[in-house]
Structure formats: structure tokens, C-alpha cells
Design an enzyme around this catalytic site. Structure first.
Site, mmCIF file in Angstrom:
data_model
loop_
_atom_site.group_PDB
_atom_site.id
_atom_site.type_symbol
_atom_site.label_atom_id
_atom_site.label_comp_id
_atom_site.label_asym_id
_atom_site.label_seq_id
_atom_site.Cartn_x
_atom_site.Cartn_y
_atom_site.Cartn_z
ATOM 1 N N TYR A 238 65.273 33.023 60.303
ATOM 2 C CA TYR A 238 64.017 32.965 59.553
ATOM 3 C C TYR A 238 63.718 34.238 58.771
ATOM 4 O O TYR A 238 64.307 35.274 59.008
ATOM 5 C CB TYR A 238 62.838 32.517 60.403
ATOM 6 C CG TYR A 238 62.461 33.246 61.646
ATOM 7 C CD1 TYR A 238 61.645 32.615 62.580
ATOM 8 C CD2 TYR A 238 62.863 34.542 61.921
ATOM 9 C CE1 TYR A 238 61.247 33.251 63.732
ATOM 10 C CE2 TYR A 238 62.469 35.185 63.067
ATOM 11 C CZ TYR A 238 61.657 34.538 63.972
ATOM 12 O OH TYR A 238 61.272 35.179 65.120
ATOM 13 N N GLU A 239 62.815 34.092 57.801
ATOM 14 C CA GLU A 239 62.539 35.128 56.786
ATOM 15 C C GLU A 239 63.795 35.485 55.987
ATOM 16 O O GLU A 239 63.920 36.601 55.483
ATOM 17 C CB GLU A 239 61.945 36.391 57.439
ATOM 18 C CG GLU A 239 60.646 36.167 58.179
ATOM 19 C CD GLU A 239 59.521 35.656 57.303
ATOM 20 O OE1 GLU A 239 59.644 35.712 56.078
ATOM 21 O OE2 GLU A 239 58.513 35.186 57.860
ATOM 22 N N GLY A 240 64.693 34.531 55.822
ATOM 23 C CA GLY A 240 65.911 34.746 55.043
ATOM 24 C C GLY A 240 67.097 35.025 55.950
ATOM 25 O O GLY A 240 67.094 35.985 56.707
#
Length: 595
Positions: free
Chosen positions: A434-436
Site C-alpha cells: 500500500y501507498e505504492g
């Protein structure tokens, strides 16, 4: 499961390696003296160890229940959250005039690491709220700030980030959620998935930050706007009104972080959820990306926190478990086995290196936001931009490796849930996603950060690495092998420079094919740099008689890093230059199984 905040190492890092005295000279941070910061960390460490840590196993084993659109957190969760709010730990960096503590970002990094180490499923709620605060503070008009910021800062209300949709994972250009203007607000409709703490009963209201498209929005990422959509509408006098047209339709059953509700949210099933535009139309993605530095730093700190917890857990087991004949003389437990010390050394050394890199990114955020010198602000912003993908990508990948080593140290018992070692591996696994993902961080590093500025920020970093190497070359104490440490730091600087020049010289897709390997090599090389600085400061502390036991252990850890972690950089550097083309030569057909 126990957790002890590593306050000695945290204070060593922020004082000696991050320049706390310089940070405390920045506008608005004048009260952040070493004594105050030490007191703050002591109190937050107590909260982490005494309140959050005991709930970690409970949250993992009990998880969540979901009935009639309501999420119920495990017993003790709401009480702990209310205690966090009462103690002011929800948003330590926020302006005191809005109810925050006004602490430096680097001090908050310590607090975030502690709380994540003690109980990352719990701390995710505050992390998301801090992101919402940042978006509203940075881009909303004063009317929205007045209504929403005070209670978000205190934690009476919590916040979320709503980006992902069923058909749009990391590709935000595919977002379909809509926002129709009506009077002084908008009616938002659509579905969002993977929304952390999108529904719960710990706080009286949840403020959703939602990406959606206006009717006349251009296609793609240039047509996305950002909206505040509260769970409960807010009356003119600040009291809560009726329930908004947003509901949780399901929660995910996950590999880890079982007590963190990951929700699917439906907006506008009954005509439209009332929302308010943040900033200008069609700039929502720009605003979200501006928040990404803090969000990605937060995920990196999650990984460092869990890595520290897994290390502590493994050390405790290794100190108690007796098995086999050891080679360490009087040591009867398994820590006497060389391979156990190898694994513990890898966990400890990599965790401490990642901690410094993350804290230095946080320090540069403080300078980028608060320095009175425009050139200094710009230089630190370049440093932030460069360090964030490394902090997020490298720290999370090594967090998984460290948690896996923790399971290995426990042997067969590590595979048994009762020991708790497996939870660390399950909890940290999401951090590379998550968050890239790591791949997205690597592309950001190579494409947006190095190629975009022609390697300026990277070469500034190389210059600082060589400054450290020169300082090491001048040391002549008997505390460590300074020649070897100096050589490793200089070699690390050379590798960062070589890879930067290689990236800039390429045309086509080879840098993107090699990006993840570049990121790992950069992480290891930066780890050597910060460990070199740690060796200098530890030596100086020994000379002054300040924390000599911590300083002597730090020098051993530095030596271990240089001999057991850094050598991998040579292989990675070679792989970058030789391996990219062979990646691109593979086609879809090469992965098909013959009939």
C-alpha cells in the site's frame, strides 16, 4: 507480547545524526530541546509498551466483526483510542492553536515508529487521520479548516483517504466516482475499496477524503478532484447532524493487521453523499501526491517499527531457548550458535540503518517546510523527494526479510501462531504494497527523482556521503576498524554516483526494468553512509563517557553492517547494468506453459 521502545537509539539518532539542535532553531520548533524530546519519547514509549502492545496479540487473534454496516473493534481498542486522544498523541506535529503538540516531524517519526512497533493495526487509524489533516490544512479553504481541523487534530474525529476503486488499483486515471454540484456542496457517488479505518465506532465522526470527477472534468488523471465527505454531517454550530449517504458494505479478511478495518465504502446509494470541494477543481491528484511524502514515510516507519519488534522478540527467544551444543563457551542458549547471531545481527543492523534513513527524511521535511532560507528549503525538499521512495521501498522490503528471520530463529515454534513470531511477518507484508508498491517506489526514484532533475539531488547526496568518508579517514581511535568503515562509505558513494550516471545515460526502458534493483542498492549504500556517521558519533560519545555501552554496541553493529550487509551492493550494482536488457527480452510467450 512485550515491546520496549528503543529510546536510547532514537535519541542517539535524532541528536547526533539528525541534528536536533539545528531542528530546534527552525520557526515554530524552538521548544524542541533534547530534554523536552527525551521526556516526550519516554511518555510515548510508556503508552506504546503499556497500553498498545498488550492489545497487539488480542487484535490479531480476535480481529473484527461486521454486522449491519457496523464494524466492531476488539475489546480494549476503543478505550486505548480514547486514552490516545486524551494524551494528545493523535497528531503531534499539528499546530498547538488547533490542538496539536507542535513537535518536529523527526520527533513524530520516533513516536510513529514506537506506536507501529507496539501495535501497527491500531496506529493505522492515526496515520490516516494525520494524512487527512495535512490535506485539509494544505489545500482547503478556511471555512473547511475551521469546521474539520480542530477535532481531527485532537482525534475526536478520524480521517481516511479514498483513492482506490474496484476497477482502478494504482491506476488512478481509471477512477469513476462522480461529484455533482448542488448549491454550496456536491453530491458524491461511487465505490471505494481498501479504505483503512473507513468504518468504526471508536470516534464520533469519520472524515473521508475522496477522489471523484466533476461532470465537466477532462479524462485521465487531470480530471480528478478532492472532496471532504463526513460520515455524519456537521451542523452550523459544530454539532453532528444526520448520517451522510455513505456506508460500509464489507470489510476485507486479510493476511495480517487483522484488527485494522479495511473497508469497501459505497457513496451515494440514496441520492448522493454530501461532499465539499478541497482546493481547486481537477487538482485532487496533485493534492494527494503532495500528501504522499508523509504517507510513504509513515509506511516506512511502520516497517521499521515492526522490524524492531520482531528483532526484540527474536532476541528474547534466543536468550531463553536451549538447544544443541553452542560455541560461545558459557552461553547455553541458542544465541551461542553463530548462525543465530548472524540472523540477529542482520535484523538489528538493517533495522538501525533504516531508522536513520527514515529519520533523516523526516528531518529534511522539517527544514523544507520551516527554514527561513529559500535555498535551504529547496535543497531539503530535493533530499526528501529522493529519500522517501528509498525509505518506503527499502525499509518495507527489509522489514519482511527481518520478520522472516525472526520466524527462522524461533525454528518450528516460529511457524506456530502461539509464539507470535508469525504475526510480525503477516503484519509487515502489506507495507510493500500500500501507498505504492516497491515497483512504484523504484520507478518514482529512477524516473521522477533522478531522471527528472538530472541527478542533482542524488549527487548532493553523494557529496554528503564523501564528507562522511573523509571524516572517517581522519579518525585514529582504537574503537573500530576505521579503514574498513571509511572504505565502505567511499565505495557506497561511488556506487550511488555510478548508478546515477548509468540511469542518466540510458535511453528507453532499461532504467525502469532495473529500478527495483537500483532502489535496493541505493538503500544498502545509504545504510552504509548513515552507519558511517553513527560510528563517528559513537566514538565521540565513548570519548566523552556518554552512554558508553550503547556506543560500543553501535560500533559493533556498524562493523557487522559493513561486513555482512553492504557487500551485497556490489552484486546489485552489477545486476543493474547487466540484467536490465535480459528482463526486457522476456515476452509474455516466454511465461506460457506448453500445451
Amino acid at each position: 507480547m512485550t515491546y520496549t521502545a528503543p529510546i536510547d537509539d532514537m535519541m542517539f539518532v535524532i541528536e547526533d545524526l539528525c541534528g536536533l539542535n539545528s531542528v530546534s532553531k527552525l520557526r515554530g520548533l524552538e521548544d524542541a530541546t533534547p530534554d523536552l524530546v527525551s521526556a516526550v519519547l519516554e511518555e510515548s514509549g510508556k503508552f506504546a509498551g503499556q497500553v498498545l502492545a498488550p492489545l497487539n496479540v488480542v487484535g490479531d487473534r480476535v480481529g473484527l466483526t461486521f454486522e449491519d454496516g457496523k464494524v466492531h473493534t476488539p475489546d480494549g481498542w476503543a478505550a486505548a483510542y480514547h486514552q490516545l486522544v486524551e494524551m494528545g498523541w493523535n497528531s503531534p506535529t499539528s499546530d498547538p492553536e488547533r490542538g496539536g503538540m507542535g513537535l518536529p516531524t523527526v520527533v513524530n517519526a520516533c513516536i510513529q515508529e514506537m506506536f507501529n512497533g507496539a501495535n501497527t493495526a491500531f496506529q493505522l487509524c492515526s496515520v490516516l487521520t494525520q494524512g487527512a489533516i495535512e490535506a485539509i490544512e494544505g489545500y482547503a479553504d478556511e471555512a473547511l479548516k475551521t469546521v474539520y481541523l480542530p477535532k481531527l487534530v485532537t482525534g475526536e474525529w478520524t480521517g481516511t483517504m479514498n483513492l482506490t476503486e474496484p476497477q482502478a488499483g494504482s491506476d488512478l486515471a481509471a477512477i469513476r466516482s462522480k461529484a455533482e454540484p448542488t448549491g454550496d456542496h456536491y453530491l458524491v457517488s461511487g465505490q471505494k475499496i481498501f479504505i483503512t479505518y473507513g468504518e468504526h465506532e471508536m470516534a464520533e465522526n469519520i472524515i473521508h477524503l475522496v477522489l471523484a470527477r466533476l461532470p465537466d472534468a477532462p479524462a485521465g488523471v487531470k480530471g480528478i478532484s478532492l472532496f471532504v465527505v463526513p460520515k455524519y454531517l456537521v451542523n452550523a454550530d459544530g454539532s453532528l447532524g444526520q448520517r451522510n449517504d455513505v456506508r460500509c458494505i464489507s470489510i476485507e479478511h486479510k493476511l495480517g493487521i487483522h484488527a485494522s478495518p479495511t473497508c469497501a465504502l459505497a457513496f451515494g446509494d440514496n441520492g448522493g453523499a454530501t461532499g465539499y470541494l478541497v482546493g481547486e477543481p481537477n487538482k485532487g491528484l496533485q493534492y494527494m501526491f503532495a500528501m504522499m511524502n508523509n504517507a510513504r514515510l509513515g509506511v516506512g516507519l511502520q516497517a521499521v517499527g515492526i522490524s524492531e519488534l520482531a528483532t526484540q522478540h527474536a532476541i528474547k527467544y534466543a536468550m531463553e531457548r536451549t538447544q544443541g551444543r553452542t560455541t560461545a563457551g558459557s552461553e547455553e542458549t541458542i544465541i551461542g550458535h553463530p548462525d543465530i547471531r548472524r540472523m540477529l545481527g542482520l535484523m538489528k543492523a538493517r533495522t538501525e540503518a533504516a531508522r536513520v534513513i527514515a529519520y533523516r527524511a523526516a528531518t529534511s521535511l522539517d527544514f523544507a517546510q520551516r527554514s527561513s532560507n529559500s535555498e535551504e528549503r529547496a535543497r531539503h525538499q530535493r533530499r526528501v523527494d529522493l529519500l522517501i521512495p528509498i525509505t518506503k521501498g527499502w525499509s518495507t522490503e527489509l522489514g519482511i526479510e527481518n520478520a522472516s528471520l525472526g520466524v527462522q530463529i524461533h525454528g518450528g515454534m516460529g511457524y506456530i501462531e502461539e509464539t507470535g513470531a508469525a504475526q510480525h511477518l503477516r503484519d509487515v507484508r502489506i507495507t510493500t504494497i500500500y501507498e505504492g508498491t516497491t515497483g512504484i517506489q523504484a520507478i518514482d526514484l529512477v524516473g521522477r527523482k533522478i531522471q527528472r532533475d538530472g541527478g542533482v539531488a542524488a549527487m548532493e547526496l553523494v557529496a554528503d556521503m564523501r564528507t562522511t568518508a573523509r571524516a572517517l579517514s581522519e579518525l585514529s581511535t582504537n574503537y573500530a576498524d576505521w579503514v574498513a568503515i571509511c572504505g565502505a562509505v567511499m565505495d557506497a558513494a561511488d556506487k550511488v554516483e555510478e548508478l546515477t550516471n548509468w540511469i542518466l545515460a540510458q535511453r528507453g526502458s532499461e532504467p525502469l526494468a532495473a529500478a527495483v534493483t537500483v532502489l535496493e542498492c541505493f538503500g544498502i549504500c545509504l545504510g552504509a553512509w548513515v552507519m558511517g556517521d553513527a560510528a563517528i558519533s559513537a566514538s565521540e560519545r565513548i570519548e566523552r563517557g556518554r552512554c558508553p555501552m550503547h556506543a560500543k554496541t553501535k560500533l559493533k553493529t556498524v562493523q557487522f553492517y559493513m561486513n555482512n550487509v553492504f557487500p551485497k551492493a556490489e552484486a546489485l550494482s552489477s545486476t543493474v547494468k547487466k540484467g536490465a536488457k535480459s528482463i526486457l527480452d522476456l515476452s509474455a510467450a516466454d511465461f506460457c506453459v506448453d500445451a
